[in-house]
Scaffold this motif. Structure first.
Motif, PDB file in Angstrom:
ATOM      1  N   GLY A   1      -2.686  12.222   0.859  1.00 49.20           N
ATOM      2  CA  GLY A   1      -2.346  12.415   2.260  1.00 49.20           C
ATOM      3  C   GLY A   1      -3.121  11.491   3.170  1.00 49.20           C
ATOM      4  O   GLY A   1      -2.591  10.988   4.165  1.00 49.20           O
ATOM      5  N   PHE A   2      -4.381  11.239   2.828  1.00 47.01           N
ATOM      6  CA  PHE A   2      -5.201  10.332   3.635  1.00 47.01           C
ATOM      7  C   PHE A   2      -4.627   8.924   3.610  1.00 47.01           C
ATOM      8  O   PHE A   2      -4.502   8.272   4.662  1.00 47.01           O
ATOM      9  N   GLU A   3      -4.268   8.430   2.433  1.00 53.60           N
ATOM     10  CA  GLU A   3      -3.691   7.083   2.321  1.00 53.60           C
ATOM     11  C   GLU A   3      -2.384   6.994   3.101  1.00 53.60           C
ATOM     12  O   GLU A   3      -2.151   6.017   3.822  1.00 53.60           O
ATOM     13  N   GLN A   4      -1.550   8.003   2.968  1.00 53.75           N
ATOM     14  CA  GLN A   4      -0.266   8.002   3.659  1.00 53.75           C
ATOM     15  C   GLN A   4      -0.450   8.026   5.175  1.00 53.75           C
ATOM     16  O   GLN A   4       0.221   7.287   5.894  1.00 53.75           O
ATOM     17  N   ALA A   5      -1.402   8.833   5.651  1.00 59.18           N
ATOM     18  CA  ALA A   5      -1.660   8.903   7.086  1.00 59.18           C
ATOM     19  C   ALA A   5      -2.224   7.591   7.617  1.00 59.18           C
ATOM     20  O   ALA A   5      -1.856   7.143   8.710  1.00 59.18           O
ATOM     21  N   ALA A   6      -3.105   6.956   6.841  1.00 52.96           N
ATOM     22  CA  ALA A   6      -3.681   5.679   7.265  1.00 52.96           C
ATOM     23  C   ALA A   6      -2.608   4.596   7.359  1.00 52.96           C
ATOM     24  O   ALA A   6      -2.595   3.805   8.310  1.00 52.96           O
ATOM     25  N   ILE A   7      -1.703   4.580   6.404  1.00 58.58           N
ATOM     26  CA  ILE A   7      -0.615   3.596   6.419  1.00 58.58           C
ATOM     27  C   ILE A   7       0.307   3.844   7.606  1.00 58.58           C
ATOM     28  O   ILE A   7       0.689   2.910   8.323  1.00 58.58           O
ATOM     29  N   TYR A   8       0.638   5.109   7.844  1.00 54.35           N
ATOM     30  CA  TYR A   8       1.465   5.462   9.000  1.00 54.35           C
ATOM     31  C   TYR A   8       0.809   4.988  10.300  1.00 54.35           C
ATOM     32  O   TYR A   8       1.448   4.379  11.153  1.00 54.35           O
ATOM     33  N   SER A   9      -0.477   5.263  10.434  1.00 54.45           N
ATOM     34  CA  SER A   9      -1.201   4.905  11.656  1.00 54.45           C
ATOM     35  C   SER A   9      -1.244   3.388  11.851  1.00 54.45           C
ATOM     36  O   SER A   9      -1.006   2.890  12.956  1.00 54.45           O
ATOM     37  N   ALA A  10      -1.557   2.660  10.801  1.00 52.99           N
ATOM     38  CA  ALA A  10      -1.619   1.198  10.896  1.00 52.99           C
ATOM     39  C   ALA A  10      -0.251   0.621  11.253  1.00 52.99           C
ATOM     40  O   ALA A  10      -0.146  -0.269  12.108  1.00 52.99           O
ATOM     41  N   CYS A  11       0.781   1.149  10.628  1.00 49.75           N
ATOM     42  CA  CYS A  11       2.140   0.670  10.908  1.00 49.75           C
ATOM     43  C   CYS A  11       2.524   0.963  12.361  1.00 49.75           C
ATOM     44  O   CYS A  11       3.093   0.104  13.049  1.00 49.75           O
ATOM     45  N   SER A  12       2.180   2.147  12.834  1.00 50.03           N
ATOM     46  CA  SER A  12       2.476   2.515  14.226  1.00 50.03           C
ATOM     47  C   SER A  12       1.750   1.598  15.200  1.00 50.03           C
ATOM     48  O   SER A  12       2.306   1.210  16.236  1.00 50.03           O
TER      49      SER A  12
ATOM     50  N   LEU B   1       0.826  -1.211   0.000  1.00 50.21           N
ATOM     51  CA  LEU B   1       0.000   0.000   0.000  1.00 50.21           C
ATOM     52  C   LEU B   1       0.860   1.260   0.000  1.00 50.21           C
ATOM     53  O   LEU B   1       0.529   2.246  -0.672  1.00 50.21           O
ATOM     54  N   ALA B   2       1.964   1.240   0.740  1.00 53.79           N
ATOM     55  CA  ALA B   2       2.858   2.398   0.778  1.00 53.79           C
ATOM     56  C   ALA B   2       3.443   2.683  -0.596  1.00 53.79           C
ATOM     57  O   ALA B   2       3.622   3.839  -0.976  1.00 53.79           O
ATOM     58  N   SER B   3       3.710   1.641  -1.346  1.00 55.71           N
ATOM     59  CA  SER B   3       4.278   1.838  -2.685  1.00 55.71           C
ATOM     60  C   SER B   3       3.272   2.494  -3.626  1.00 55.71           C
ATOM     61  O   SER B   3       3.661   3.147  -4.594  1.00 55.71           O
ATOM     62  N   GLU B   4       1.978   2.335  -3.325  1.00 54.00           N
ATOM     63  CA  GLU B   4       0.928   2.868  -4.184  1.00 54.00           C
ATOM     64  C   GLU B   4       0.280   4.133  -3.633  1.00 54.00           C
ATOM     65  O   GLU B   4      -0.472   4.803  -4.346  1.00 54.00           O
ATOM     66  N   ALA B   5       0.532   4.475  -2.376  1.00 53.05           N
ATOM     67  CA  ALA B   5      -0.145   5.602  -1.725  1.00 53.05           C
ATOM     68  C   ALA B   5       0.199   6.916  -2.422  1.00 53.05           C
ATOM     69  O   ALA B   5       1.366   7.204  -2.681  1.00 53.05           O
ATOM     70  N   SER B   6      -0.843   7.692  -2.700  1.00 50.56           N
ATOM     71  CA  SER B   6      -0.602   8.965  -3.369  1.00 50.56           C
ATOM     72  C   SER B   6      -1.282  10.143  -2.671  1.00 50.56           C
ATOM     73  O   SER B   6      -0.896  11.286  -2.887  1.00 50.56           O
TER      74      SER B   6
ATOM     75  N   ALA C   1       8.963   6.126   6.193  1.00 53.52           N
ATOM     76  CA  ALA C   1       9.763   6.995   5.325  1.00 53.52           C
ATOM     77  C   ALA C   1       9.174   7.039   3.913  1.00 53.52           C
ATOM     78  O   ALA C   1       9.126   8.103   3.286  1.00 53.52           O
ATOM     79  N   ALA C   2       8.689   5.896   3.440  1.00 51.14           N
ATOM     80  CA  ALA C   2       8.126   5.829   2.087  1.00 51.14           C
ATOM     81  C   ALA C   2       6.875   6.691   1.947  1.00 51.14           C
ATOM     82  O   ALA C   2       6.603   7.213   0.863  1.00 51.14           O
ATOM     83  N   VAL C   3       6.117   6.834   3.041  1.00 50.21           N
ATOM     84  CA  VAL C   3       4.893   7.636   2.968  1.00 50.21           C
ATOM     85  C   VAL C   3       5.084   9.049   3.534  1.00 50.21           C
ATOM     86  O   VAL C   3       4.117   9.786   3.701  1.00 50.21           O
ATOM     87  N   GLY C   4       6.325   9.417   3.828  1.00 52.62           N
ATOM     88  CA  GLY C   4       6.617  10.782   4.235  1.00 52.62           C
ATOM     89  C   GLY C   4       6.468  11.084   5.706  1.00 52.62           C
ATOM     90  O   GLY C   4       6.435  12.250   6.098  1.00 52.62           O
ATOM     91  N   TYR C   5       6.399  10.061   6.546  1.00 54.05           N
ATOM     92  CA  TYR C   5       6.239  10.268   7.988  1.00 54.05           C
ATOM     93  C   TYR C   5       7.502   9.972   8.780  1.00 54.05           C
ATOM     94  O   TYR C   5       7.458   9.875   9.998  1.00 54.05           O
TER      95      TYR C   5
END
Length: 102
Positions: free
Chosen positions: A24-35, A17-22, A65-69
């Motif tokens: 801000g919402f997708e990036q934030a969701a991925i960051y949150s799930a990973c955390s 998902l991080a490789s495809e995230a474009s 890092a891939a999603v900018g967080y």
């Protein structure tokens, strides 16, 4: 804690998902799930050796890092995705080995 192998599978999905995230919402969701996954491992840290925890942390760092967080240290998104997959492969092997020895 949830099954650590299931959580590693979810980390694998997050890398994809991080490789495809474009957005801000997708990036934030991925960051949150990973955390959240990192926190599950961290709270159960006494169950895992330092090497397993290092691999989980590595996967999470590269996803973030891939999603900018997290800092990229000058590397691009695709490099962090590739490194996350490498860390994840080691993590999967460690968790599988651990499950056979329990």
């Amino acid at each position: 804690m949830n099954d650590p192998i299931l959580l590693a599978t979810k980390l694998n999905e997050l890398v994809q998902l991080a490789s495809e995230a474009s957005t801000g919402f997708e990036q934030a969701a991925i960051y949150s799930a990973c955390s959240s996954i990192w926190k599950e491992f961290e709270e159960s840290g006494e169950q895992f050796d330092g090497y397993i925890m290092e691999k989980v942390l590595g996967v999470c760092y590269h996803i973030k890092a891939a999603v900018g967080y997290d800092v990229t240290n000058g590397h691009n998104k695709s490099s962090h995705i590739s490194w996350a997959y490498g860390e994840l492969m080691t993590l999967d092997n460690l968790l599988e080995e651990r499950s056979r020895n329990v």
